[in-house]
Design a protein around this motif. Structure first.
Motif, short mmCIF file in Angstrom:
data_model
loop_
_atom_site.label_atom_id
_atom_site.label_comp_id
_atom_site.label_asym_id
_atom_site.label_seq_id
_atom_site.Cartn_x
_atom_site.Cartn_y
_atom_site.Cartn_z
N SER A 54 0.82 -1.22 0.00
CA SER A 54 0.00 0.00 0.00
C SER A 54 0.86 1.26 0.00
CB SER A 54 -0.91 -0.02 1.23
OG SER A 54 -1.81 1.04 1.21
N LYS A 73 -4.20 -11.27 4.78
CA LYS A 73 -5.13 -11.28 5.92
C LYS A 73 -6.49 -11.85 5.56
CE LYS A 73 -5.73 -7.23 3.72
NZ LYS A 73 -5.08 -5.94 3.83
N THR A 83 2.43 -1.78 8.04
CA THR A 83 3.74 -1.91 7.36
C THR A 83 4.57 -0.65 7.60
OG1 THR A 83 2.82 -3.34 5.66
CG2 THR A 83 4.91 -2.27 5.16
N ARG A 104 4.42 -5.32 10.90
CA ARG A 104 5.57 -5.88 10.18
C ARG A 104 6.67 -4.85 9.98
NH1 ARG A 104 4.42 -7.60 4.11
NH2 ARG A 104 6.57 -6.82 3.95
O1 LIG Z 1 1.78 -3.07 3.33
C1 LIG Z 1 0.80 -3.63 2.81
O2 LIG Z 1 0.12 -3.12 1.91
C2 LIG Z 1 0.42 -4.99 3.28
C3 LIG Z 1 1.34 -5.88 3.73
C4 LIG Z 1 0.91 -7.15 4.11
O3 LIG Z 1 1.71 -8.00 4.51
N1 LIG Z 1 -0.39 -7.47 4.04
C5 LIG Z 1 -1.28 -6.58 3.61
O4 LIG Z 1 -2.47 -6.90 3.55
N2 LIG Z 1 -0.88 -5.35 3.23
#
Ligand SMILES: O=C(O)c1cc(=O)[nH]c(=O)[nH]1
Ligand SMILES: O=P(O)(O)OC[C@H]1O[C@H](OP(=O)(O)OP(=O)(O)O)[C@H](O)[C@@H]1O
Ligand SMILES: [Mg+2]
Length: 196
Positions: free
Chosen positions: A24, A35, A121, A149
Protein backbone atom coordinates in the motif's frame (compact mmCIF):
# COMPACT_ATOMS: atom_id res chain seq x y z
CA UNK A 1 -2.29 -15.67 22.64
CA UNK A 2 1.50 -15.70 22.14
CA UNK A 3 3.22 -14.27 19.04
CA UNK A 4 3.96 -17.86 17.96
CA UNK A 5 0.25 -18.74 18.26
CA UNK A 6 -0.64 -15.76 16.07
CA UNK A 7 1.93 -16.69 13.43
CA UNK A 8 0.68 -20.29 13.51
CA UNK A 9 -2.85 -18.99 12.70
CA UNK A 10 -1.48 -17.11 9.68
CA UNK A 11 0.65 -20.08 8.57
CA UNK A 12 -2.15 -22.63 8.98
CA UNK A 13 -4.57 -20.36 7.08
CA UNK A 14 -2.13 -20.11 4.15
CA UNK A 15 -1.82 -16.36 4.79
CA UNK A 16 1.99 -16.17 4.64
CA UNK A 17 2.74 -15.57 0.96
CA UNK A 18 6.09 -15.33 -0.82
CA UNK A 19 6.66 -13.65 -4.18
CA UNK A 20 6.98 -10.02 -5.29
CA UNK A 21 4.35 -7.68 -3.87
CA UNK A 22 3.71 -3.95 -4.23
CA UNK A 23 2.45 -2.79 -0.85
CA UNK A 24 0.00 0.00 0.00
CA UNK A 25 2.91 2.35 0.76
CA UNK A 26 4.38 1.72 -2.71
CA UNK A 27 7.24 -0.27 -1.16
CA UNK A 28 8.01 -3.72 -2.58
CA UNK A 29 8.41 -6.89 -0.52
CA UNK A 30 9.02 -10.60 -0.97
CA UNK A 31 6.50 -11.39 1.76
CA UNK A 32 2.77 -10.61 1.94
CA UNK A 33 0.46 -11.37 4.86
CA UNK A 34 -2.81 -12.22 3.08
CA UNK A 35 -5.13 -11.28 5.92
CA UNK A 36 -8.22 -12.27 3.91
CA UNK A 37 -7.14 -15.91 4.30
CA UNK A 38 -7.74 -15.26 8.01
CA UNK A 39 -10.84 -13.07 7.72
CA UNK A 40 -12.63 -15.58 5.50
CA UNK A 41 -12.51 -17.94 8.50
CA UNK A 42 -14.75 -16.64 11.31
CA UNK A 43 -13.31 -19.03 13.91
CA UNK A 44 -9.70 -17.94 13.32
CA UNK A 45 -10.78 -14.30 13.15
CA UNK A 46 -12.62 -14.62 16.46
CA UNK A 47 -9.55 -16.09 18.20
CA UNK A 48 -7.22 -13.37 16.97
CA UNK A 49 -9.59 -10.46 17.58
CA UNK A 50 -10.50 -11.67 21.06
CA UNK A 51 -6.79 -11.52 21.91
CA UNK A 52 -6.46 -8.09 20.29
CA UNK A 53 -9.47 -6.77 22.22
CA UNK A 54 -7.89 -7.97 25.46
CA UNK A 55 -4.62 -6.14 24.66
CA UNK A 56 -6.56 -3.00 23.73
CA UNK A 57 -8.58 -3.06 26.96
CA UNK A 58 -5.42 -3.57 29.04
CA UNK A 59 -3.60 -0.69 27.35
CA UNK A 60 -6.33 1.87 26.70
CA UNK A 61 -9.16 1.07 29.10
CA UNK A 62 -12.77 1.73 28.08
CA UNK A 63 -13.38 1.84 24.32
CA UNK A 64 -16.71 2.96 22.89
CA UNK A 65 -15.94 2.88 19.17
CA UNK A 66 -13.55 0.95 16.94
CA UNK A 67 -12.75 2.74 13.69
CA UNK A 68 -10.97 0.90 10.89
CA UNK A 69 -9.54 1.76 7.47
CA UNK A 70 -11.38 -0.11 4.67
CA UNK A 71 -11.09 -2.67 3.27
CA UNK A 72 -8.67 -4.73 5.33
CA UNK A 73 -9.64 -3.21 8.67
CA UNK A 74 -13.40 -3.75 8.42
CA UNK A 75 -13.64 -7.41 9.49
CA UNK A 76 -11.08 -7.29 12.34
CA UNK A 77 -12.52 -3.94 13.45
CA UNK A 78 -16.01 -5.41 13.73
CA UNK A 79 -14.88 -8.58 15.50
CA UNK A 80 -12.60 -6.69 17.90
CA UNK A 81 -15.43 -4.26 18.68
CA UNK A 82 -17.70 -7.20 19.48
CA UNK A 83 -15.24 -8.39 22.13
CA UNK A 84 -14.82 -4.86 23.52
CA UNK A 85 -18.57 -4.25 23.73
CA UNK A 86 -17.99 -1.28 21.38
CA UNK A 87 -19.46 -0.06 18.10
CA UNK A 88 -17.58 -0.69 14.83
CA UNK A 89 -17.30 1.97 12.11
CA UNK A 90 -14.92 2.39 9.19
CA UNK A 91 -13.36 5.04 6.97
CA UNK A 92 -13.30 4.44 3.22
CA UNK A 93 -11.84 6.04 0.10
CA UNK A 94 -13.15 7.39 -3.13
CA UNK A 95 -10.92 5.54 -5.64
CA UNK A 96 -7.48 7.14 -5.35
CA UNK A 97 -8.70 9.64 -2.73
CA UNK A 98 -8.41 10.17 1.01
CA UNK A 99 -10.29 8.26 3.70
CA UNK A 100 -13.52 9.67 5.11
CA UNK A 101 -16.22 8.59 7.56
CA UNK A 102 -19.49 8.15 5.68
CA UNK A 103 -22.79 6.26 6.10
CA UNK A 104 -23.80 8.39 9.10
CA UNK A 105 -20.79 7.20 11.15
CA UNK A 106 -19.34 9.62 13.73
CA UNK A 107 -17.14 9.70 16.86
CA UNK A 108 -19.34 11.77 19.17
CA UNK A 109 -18.16 13.99 22.04
CA UNK A 110 -17.41 12.01 25.19
CA UNK A 111 -16.60 8.76 23.36
CA UNK A 112 -13.24 6.98 23.33
CA UNK A 113 -12.22 5.41 20.03
CA UNK A 114 -9.40 3.14 18.90
CA UNK A 115 -8.17 2.59 15.33
CA UNK A 116 -7.98 -1.13 14.47
CA UNK A 117 -5.87 -2.11 11.47
CA UNK A 118 -5.17 -5.57 10.12
CA UNK A 119 -1.48 -5.14 9.25
CA UNK A 120 0.86 -2.19 9.83
CA UNK A 121 3.74 -1.91 7.36
CA UNK A 122 4.72 1.78 7.49
CA UNK A 123 1.73 3.11 9.43
CA UNK A 124 0.67 5.26 6.45
CA UNK A 125 -2.90 3.92 6.25
CA UNK A 126 -3.45 4.24 10.01
CA UNK A 127 -2.06 7.81 9.87
CA UNK A 128 -4.40 8.65 7.01
CA UNK A 129 -7.28 7.14 8.98
CA UNK A 130 -6.37 9.30 11.99
CA UNK A 131 -6.13 12.41 9.80
CA UNK A 132 -9.60 11.75 8.40
CA UNK A 133 -11.02 11.82 11.96
CA UNK A 134 -9.62 15.27 12.79
CA UNK A 135 -13.05 16.92 12.82
CA UNK A 136 -14.66 14.33 15.10
CA UNK A 137 -15.49 15.38 18.67
CA UNK A 138 -14.59 12.12 20.44
CA UNK A 139 -11.10 11.10 21.56
CA UNK A 140 -8.92 8.73 19.47
CA UNK A 141 -6.92 7.11 22.26
CA UNK A 142 -4.74 4.66 20.34
CA UNK A 143 -4.28 2.20 17.53
CA UNK A 144 -4.04 -1.58 17.29
CA UNK A 145 -3.23 -4.20 14.67
CA UNK A 146 -2.89 -7.95 14.43
CA UNK A 147 0.63 -7.84 12.98
CA UNK A 148 3.08 -4.94 12.91
CA UNK A 149 5.57 -5.88 10.18
CA UNK A 150 7.53 -2.61 10.51
CA UNK A 151 9.85 -3.84 13.24
CA UNK A 152 8.15 -1.32 15.52
CA UNK A 153 9.22 1.60 13.28
CA UNK A 154 5.77 2.35 11.83
CA UNK A 155 4.69 5.90 12.72
CA UNK A 156 1.01 6.47 13.42
CA UNK A 157 0.97 9.39 15.84
CA UNK A 158 -0.79 7.23 18.43
CA UNK A 159 0.39 4.47 20.77
CA UNK A 160 0.11 1.12 18.93
CA UNK A 161 -0.71 -2.27 20.41
CA UNK A 162 -0.14 -5.40 18.34
CA UNK A 163 -0.22 -9.16 18.77
CA UNK A 164 3.09 -9.63 16.94
CA UNK A 165 5.94 -7.40 15.79
CA UNK A 166 7.91 -8.63 12.77
CA UNK A 167 10.67 -6.90 10.84
CA UNK A 168 9.99 -7.84 7.22
CA UNK A 169 12.17 -6.15 4.60
CA UNK A 170 10.45 -3.75 2.18
CA UNK A 171 12.20 -1.78 -0.56
CA UNK A 172 11.62 1.31 -2.71
CA UNK A 173 10.96 0.42 -6.36
CA UNK A 174 14.40 1.72 -7.41
CA UNK A 175 16.29 -0.34 -4.81
CA UNK A 176 15.05 -3.88 -5.32
CA UNK A 177 17.34 -6.80 -4.56
CA UNK A 178 17.96 -8.75 -7.81
CA UNK A 179 16.05 -11.86 -6.67
CA UNK A 180 12.94 -9.69 -6.10
CA UNK A 181 13.35 -7.71 -9.34
CA UNK A 182 13.42 -11.03 -11.23
CA UNK A 183 9.83 -11.85 -10.18
CA UNK A 184 6.67 -10.27 -11.66
CA UNK A 185 5.11 -7.85 -9.15
CA UNK A 186 1.50 -8.09 -7.94
CA UNK A 187 -0.44 -5.39 -6.03
CA UNK A 188 -2.94 -7.11 -3.75
CA UNK A 189 -4.53 -4.22 -1.74
CA UNK A 190 -7.30 -1.70 -2.56
CA UNK A 191 -5.24 1.52 -2.62
CA UNK A 192 -4.69 2.79 -6.18
CA UNK A 193 -0.99 3.43 -6.72
CA UNK A 194 -0.27 5.60 -9.77
CA UNK A 195 2.17 3.96 -12.18
CA UNK A 196 4.71 6.03 -14.09
O1 LIG B 1 1.78 -3.07 3.33
C1 LIG B 1 0.80 -3.63 2.81
O2 LIG B 1 0.12 -3.12 1.91
C2 LIG B 1 0.42 -4.99 3.28
C3 LIG B 1 1.34 -5.88 3.73
C4 LIG B 1 0.91 -7.15 4.11
O3 LIG B 1 1.71 -8.00 4.51
N1 LIG B 1 -0.39 -7.47 4.04
C5 LIG B 1 -1.28 -6.58 3.61
O4 LIG B 1 -2.47 -6.90 3.55
N2 LIG B 1 -0.88 -5.35 3.23
O1 LIG C 1 1.03 0.58 7.13
P1 LIG C 1 0.84 0.72 5.66
O2 LIG C 1 2.12 1.00 4.92
O3 LIG C 1 -0.24 1.70 5.32
O4 LIG C 1 0.39 -0.72 5.10
C1 LIG C 1 -0.62 -1.47 5.71
C2 LIG C 1 -1.94 -1.25 5.04
O5 LIG C 1 -1.93 -1.92 3.76
C3 LIG C 1 -3.07 -2.72 3.62
O6 LIG C 1 -4.15 -1.95 3.09
P2 LIG C 1 -4.30 -1.65 1.53
O7 LIG C 1 -4.19 -0.16 1.34
O8 LIG C 1 -3.36 -2.50 0.74
O9 LIG C 1 -5.76 -2.05 1.16
P3 LIG C 1 -6.78 -3.08 1.84
O10 LIG C 1 -7.05 -2.57 3.22
O11 LIG C 1 -7.97 -2.95 0.97
O12 LIG C 1 -6.15 -4.44 1.80
C4 LIG C 1 -3.42 -3.14 5.03
O13 LIG C 1 -4.79 -3.44 5.12
C5 LIG C 1 -3.09 -1.89 5.82
O14 LIG C 1 -4.19 -0.98 5.80
MG1 LIG D 1 -5.81 -1.61 4.57
Amino acid sequence: MSPDDVLAEFRDAGALLEGHFVLSSGLHSGVFLQKMAIFSDPVRTERLCRALAQSIAERFGRIDIVVSPAIGGIVPGYETARHLGARAVFVERDPGGPFSLRRGFSIPAGTRAVIVEDIVTTGLSARECLASLRGEAGEIVGAACLIDRSGGRGEIGLPLVTLVTLDIPAYPADALPPELAALPAVKPGSRLIPTA
